[in-house]
Scaffold this motif. Structure first.
Motif, mmCIF file in Angstrom:
data_model
loop_
_atom_site.group_PDB
_atom_site.id
_atom_site.type_symbol
_atom_site.label_atom_id
_atom_site.label_comp_id
_atom_site.label_asym_id
_atom_site.label_seq_id
_atom_site.Cartn_x
_atom_site.Cartn_y
_atom_site.Cartn_z
ATOM 1 N N VAL A 45 6.876 -10.695 5.445
ATOM 2 C CA VAL A 45 7.502 -9.431 5.040
ATOM 3 C C VAL A 45 8.345 -8.881 6.188
ATOM 4 N N TYR A 46 9.618 -8.718 5.941
ATOM 5 C CA TYR A 46 10.574 -8.184 6.915
ATOM 6 C C TYR A 46 10.577 -6.656 6.890
ATOM 7 N N GLU A 47 10.666 -6.094 5.697
ATOM 8 C CA GLU A 47 10.615 -4.649 5.527
ATOM 9 C C GLU A 47 10.145 -4.355 4.108
ATOM 10 N N ALA A 48 9.470 -3.222 3.934
ATOM 11 C CA ALA A 48 9.021 -2.804 2.604
ATOM 12 C C ALA A 48 8.969 -1.293 2.569
ATOM 13 N N TRP A 49 9.287 -0.739 1.405
ATOM 14 C CA TRP A 49 9.160 0.704 1.277
ATOM 15 C C TRP A 49 8.712 1.089 -0.130
ATOM 16 N N CYS A 50 8.269 2.324 -0.215
ATOM 17 C CA CYS A 50 7.742 2.891 -1.449
ATOM 18 C C CYS A 50 8.273 4.317 -1.506
ATOM 19 N N SER A 51 9.420 4.510 -2.156
ATOM 20 C CA SER A 51 10.111 5.800 -2.098
ATOM 21 C C SER A 51 10.455 6.298 -3.493
ATOM 22 N N LYS B 38 8.953 8.129 4.736
ATOM 23 C CA LYS B 38 7.506 7.917 4.758
ATOM 24 C C LYS B 38 7.145 6.702 3.901
ATOM 25 N N PHE B 39 5.939 6.177 4.134
ATOM 26 C CA PHE B 39 5.379 5.040 3.410
ATOM 27 C C PHE B 39 6.202 3.767 3.590
ATOM 28 N N GLY B 40 6.893 3.644 4.720
ATOM 29 C CA GLY B 40 7.691 2.460 4.995
ATOM 30 C C GLY B 40 7.001 1.520 5.967
ATOM 31 N N TYR B 41 7.409 0.256 5.914
ATOM 32 C CA TYR B 41 6.882 -0.774 6.821
ATOM 33 C C TYR B 41 8.050 -1.610 7.321
ATOM 34 N N PHE C 241 12.564 11.346 -2.085
ATOM 35 C CA PHE C 241 12.662 11.209 -0.635
ATOM 36 C C PHE C 241 13.173 9.805 -0.310
ATOM 37 N N PRO C 242 13.886 9.627 0.805
ATOM 38 C CA PRO C 242 14.494 8.342 1.136
ATOM 39 C C PRO C 242 13.460 7.346 1.652
ATOM 40 N N GLY D 141 13.168 9.982 -11.481
ATOM 41 C CA GLY D 141 11.824 9.610 -11.895
ATOM 42 C C GLY D 141 11.482 8.154 -11.721
ATOM 43 N N ILE D 142 11.938 7.529 -10.641
ATOM 44 C CA ILE D 142 11.636 6.125 -10.394
ATOM 45 C C ILE D 142 11.167 5.939 -8.954
ATOM 46 N N ILE D 143 9.996 5.334 -8.799
ATOM 47 C CA ILE D 143 9.481 4.958 -7.486
ATOM 48 C C ILE D 143 9.895 3.514 -7.231
#
Length: 369
Positions: free
Chosen positions: A300-306, A258-261, A253-254, A311-313
């Motif tokens: 922190v300007y932006e962060a994500w967990c995608s 989800k799971f973005g800041y 998923f991009p 097979g890589i987060i």
């Protein structure tokens, strides 16, 4: 905030290939240096910082080298605290076919998929970068991928070993000047299952929102959660953060799904901790948490967990993202290491929070100027 000083007994630079333990009577650490890398081995940890010919990326802690001697677990990705480019909001579409770096790679290729006609390549790019909040490179190269060999300095004291690496960006987008200096300082304190790290940038350019992109703490390689059982993000999901099971990452998923800041869409949290619970791929048994603590959430300007294909987060974090003039300096301080519990992470965070600067001198290492 006032500086926190940690005393040291001595100060020494190691510049030639050498294997050396700490001073007599202080044998908690060994530093091994050759022309390829520097390896730090304490009674609790092991880590390698590459100088050239890395196993995966040039910057940060080398892939597979970060070892928790207490449990025998290692990081499960491609290295820790890996550095990319200097960037800003906007699109590089106007010049992406015009400017090429000295190594032949395009400076303006970050948003190449805006005009991409190949469906597979476009789909991968959208999964990797998302379709919102366009960004472009200000200076390159992507340090983790194309940085030339470096000569870090090793600084030793009674209660710590530190490694300082600096590099100047070599080329810039049209209308910009190359030459911003990135410095990464990594400190290994005695008696700790973690290291302290600072990334610092001296900018050569003006920008409305200049930021440095990194991986905090690092990516996760897995096959349907075989290397980790869950992820913890302290800044999402309420005051206690959110714990995300590995099953959420079985399909790509991009980053903007989800799971973005983002600083402009979220309230500044009281802490910024990103961690994953390691798992033994053979037995399925849980191990320690591997966490990255960014000590000042406002940086922190932006962060994500995608989840990317393959097979890589990806645990991207972008620091600063504020109006910048040529000559300005910005930095972020982090703690990265192994923890037995989430409360243990927060206890350390509460003791060290608010800092963006780490310094080392003859008196020791410290947070603050």
């Amino acid at each position: 905030m006032s500086s926190t000083v940690l005393p040291a007994a001595g100060f020494l630079l190691l510049c030639s290939p050498i294997v050396l333990a700490q001073d007599v009577g202080d044998d908690w650490v060994t530093v091994t240096e050759d022309d390829r890398a520097i390896t730090i081995e304490t009674d609790l940890l092991a880590a390698t910082i590459p100088k050239r010919d890395p196993k995966h990326w040039m910057t940060g802690i080398e892939k597979g080298s970060f070892l928790d001697k207490t449990t025998g677990f290692r990081e499960a990705g491609d290295g820790l605290m890996v550095i990319d480019w200097l960037m800003e909001p906007g699109s590089d579409e106007a010049w992406q076919e015009q400017v090429f770096a000295p190594d032949g790679h395009g400076v303006g290729r970050y948003t190449w998929f805006e005009n991409e006609t190949d469906p597979a390549r476009r789909e991968y790019a959208l999964m990797a970068h998302g379709s919102s909040h366009r960004k472009r490179m200000v200076e390159g190269p992507q340090l983790c991928h194309r940085m030339k060999p470096v000569q870090p300095e090793v600084i030793r004291g009674k209660d710590f070993v530190a490694v300082r690496t600096s590099y100047r960006f070599e080329y810039a987008a049209p209308g910009r000047t190359p030459g911003s200096r990135w410095t990464q300082l990594v400190v290994f304190p005695k008696g700790a299952r973690y290291f302290v790290l600072m990334d610092r940038v001296e900018s050569a350019n003006d920008s409305p929102e200049l930021f440095l992109r990194n991986d905090t703490p690092g990516c996760i390689r897995h096959d349907r959660g075989d290397t980790f059982s869950e992820i913890y993000l302290s800044y999402l999901g309420g005051p206690d953060g959110v714990r995300i099971p590995s099953s959420e990452f079985f399909s790509p998923f991009p980053p903007d799904l989800k799971f973005g800041y983002r600083r402009d869409t979220h309230r500044t949290p009281s802490s910024f901790i990103r961690a994953y619970r390691l798992r033994d791929p053979e037995t399925g048994a849980d191990g320690p948490w591997l966490a990255g603590l960014t000590l000042d959430p406002e940086v922190v300007y932006e962060a994500w967990c995608s989840q990317r294909p393959g097979g890589i987060i990806v645990m991207i974090e972008e620091i600063h993202g504020r109006p910048t003039r040529a000559g300005d300096v910005f930095s972020a301080a982090h703690i990265v290491g192994f923890f037995d519990s989430i409360p243990e992470m927060h206890e350390l965070y509460d003791r060290c929070q608010g800092h963006t600067v780490v310094t080392v001198d003859a008196d020791g290492w410290r947070f603050g100027p």
